[in-house]
Design an enzyme around this catalytic site. Structure first.
Site, PDB file in Angstrom:
ATOM      1  N   ASP A  34       0.827  -1.183  -0.043  1.00  0.00           N
ATOM      2  CA  ASP A  34       0.082  -0.063   0.045  1.00  0.00           C
ATOM      3  C   ASP A  34       0.741   1.149  -0.118  1.00  0.00           C
ATOM      4  O   ASP A  34       2.135   1.074   0.249  1.00  0.00           O
ATOM      5  CB  ASP A  34      -0.888   0.137   1.066  1.00  0.00           C
ATOM      6  CG  ASP A  34      -1.661  -1.236   1.397  1.00  0.00           C
ATOM      7  OD1 ASP A  34      -2.242  -1.683   0.242  1.00  0.00           O
ATOM      8  OD2 ASP A  34      -2.037  -1.371   2.625  1.00  0.00           O
ATOM      9  N   TYR A  80       6.208  -9.988   7.296  1.00  0.00           N
ATOM     10  CA  TYR A  80       6.078  -8.366   7.367  1.00  0.00           C
ATOM     11  C   TYR A  80       6.529  -8.032   8.742  1.00  0.00           C
ATOM     12  O   TYR A  80       6.285  -9.112   9.770  1.00  0.00           O
ATOM     13  CB  TYR A  80       4.626  -8.098   7.248  1.00  0.00           C
ATOM     14  CG  TYR A  80       4.125  -8.036   5.853  1.00  0.00           C
ATOM     15  CD1 TYR A  80       4.207  -6.708   5.198  1.00  0.00           C
ATOM     16  CD2 TYR A  80       3.526  -8.932   5.133  1.00  0.00           C
ATOM     17  CE1 TYR A  80       3.793  -6.647   3.893  1.00  0.00           C
ATOM     18  CE2 TYR A  80       3.006  -8.953   4.056  1.00  0.00           C
ATOM     19  CZ  TYR A  80       3.303  -7.551   3.330  1.00  0.00           C
ATOM     20  OH  TYR A  80       2.571  -7.725   1.775  1.00  0.00           O
TER      21      TYR A  80
END
Lengths: 246, 246
Positions: free
Chosen positions: B52, B110
């Site tokens: 994103d 992540y």
């Protein structure tokens, strides 16, 4: 009316330096805007140094007066709530009414960071200078040792003629340390000429690359007229003002 | 014609994400421009993920073909010389001609960072989310434990209907560790829905604040229809794509 002393940290990437400028946004400007909102009238915030465009700070000091005094802890919260995320008041305290962030400073500590590896990771790029050729840290420390003491630093000023009074400064200590690919130059002194730390760092890198001998520092400190042509100015993004001593 | 696999790192602050967008500059765009210069004709660089706006990467993977192949080490140097400092090729290697950075990925790691103190230092602001209220890390870890395994993560997707196939994903591990004011959430899984990690992080913060119980994760993973209203999306700047597994 009360006088305050604050410790300021900032990421200088997007600023023209601390001091108000005709070009670009200065840290002073965003700080004074936040203070003016709090004080409901303009506030002038006097800094301990100018700091150049792109240079960062962890322990910059400023002083100002508020007509409507509020407790220092509240001031920290209120000002930070109005400042952009790249500028932060880390501490605030009341100061005596003649306290002067610049004139009362007894010394300053700067840190210059050089990332010495094949590739500079993007997350370090805003805060580290970069050199992919191997640097000889021992030679850099040997050169740094010559900086210590009271010397005429005209050769290590971007523009010696710009200095109003004298180009003599005292360096208390100058160390070069390596931790993995990170090389840190830490320098303390009673004061610094315009771009002095970046000139010292730029020359230390040349020594680290073998382009100059450590003893060259001693000679440059004696050279009159100054020989700034041999002394490159290292990029601003590698520099942090760490502390101001009073 | 040769296919390459590269590992990419980037500071996502100034990008709309990896993938080409109509709004804003994408990392893919600056990468493809650098590759096209090298290749003297357009190159499409396919990424392992979208990422994103504002999200960072340390171990993003992409693949592409060059008409005029050059050794991987030369490719790293040549591409980095043309990329902005906030995007870097960390590694490159030849890949088999059907290697696909997205389809061949077996899993991803992540890391979400939260700075938990009174003041967020400016130099950390680009890479850390901020929470000044104290977070209960034990409660966060207890909640994180419920994420592990194969579950329907529809409640932790920004828009479950946007997911083309299934909202079922497998989380291999999810740990919450604290070092001073820095809280790190590290999560590994076989794949992630749109904004899933940020939704997981957003909910873990709510647990850390005592606004939700750890067991609420278990319930949300069972809820059909999904209840995304209870699940805030944590800011993109705290997120790093650390690794892609093949």
């Amino acid at each position: 009316m009360r006088r305050y002393k604050i410790v300021l940290a900032y990421d200088g990437t997007n600023y023209s330096g601390y001091q108000l400028q005709t070009n670009g946004i200065a840290v002073q400007q965003v700080l004074e805007e936040a203070l003016a909102y709090l004080n409901r009238s303009p506030v002038r915030a006097f800094g301990s140094s100018r700091t150049d465009a792109g240079v960062h700070a962890r322990g910059f000091v400023a002083h100002f007066d508020l007509d409507k005094p509020i407790p220092p802890a509240n001031l920290v919260r209120a000002v930070n709530a109005r400042l952009p995320a790249d500028v932060r008041v880390m501490k605030a305290s009341y100061a005596r009414k003649d306290f002067d962030a610049r004139k009362d400073a007894k010394g300053k500590e700067y840190r210059y960071g050089i990332y010495n590896a094949d590739i500079l990771p993007p997350e370090l790029a805003p805060f580290w200078a970069f050199q992919h050729r191997p640097l000889d840290v021992k030679a850099m420390q040997a050169a740094a040792d010559y900086f210590v003491g009271k010397h005429d630093f005209a050769s290590f000023a971007a523009n010696p003629k710009r200095e109003i009074e004298t180009t003599v400064r005292t360096i208390f200590s100058c160390t070069v340390k390596k931790a993995g690919p990170k090389i840190l130059i830490v320098v303390k002194g009673d004061g610094f000429l315009y771009k002095q730390v970046r000139s010292m760092a730029g020359f230390l890198v040349r020594v680290g690359l073998g382009e100059e001998k450590p003893e060259a520092v001693r000679d440059l400190l004696r050279d009159v007229p100054p020989r700034t042509a041999r002394v490159p100015t290292a990029p601003g993004r590698g520099l942090f003002l760490q502390k101001v001593f009073y």
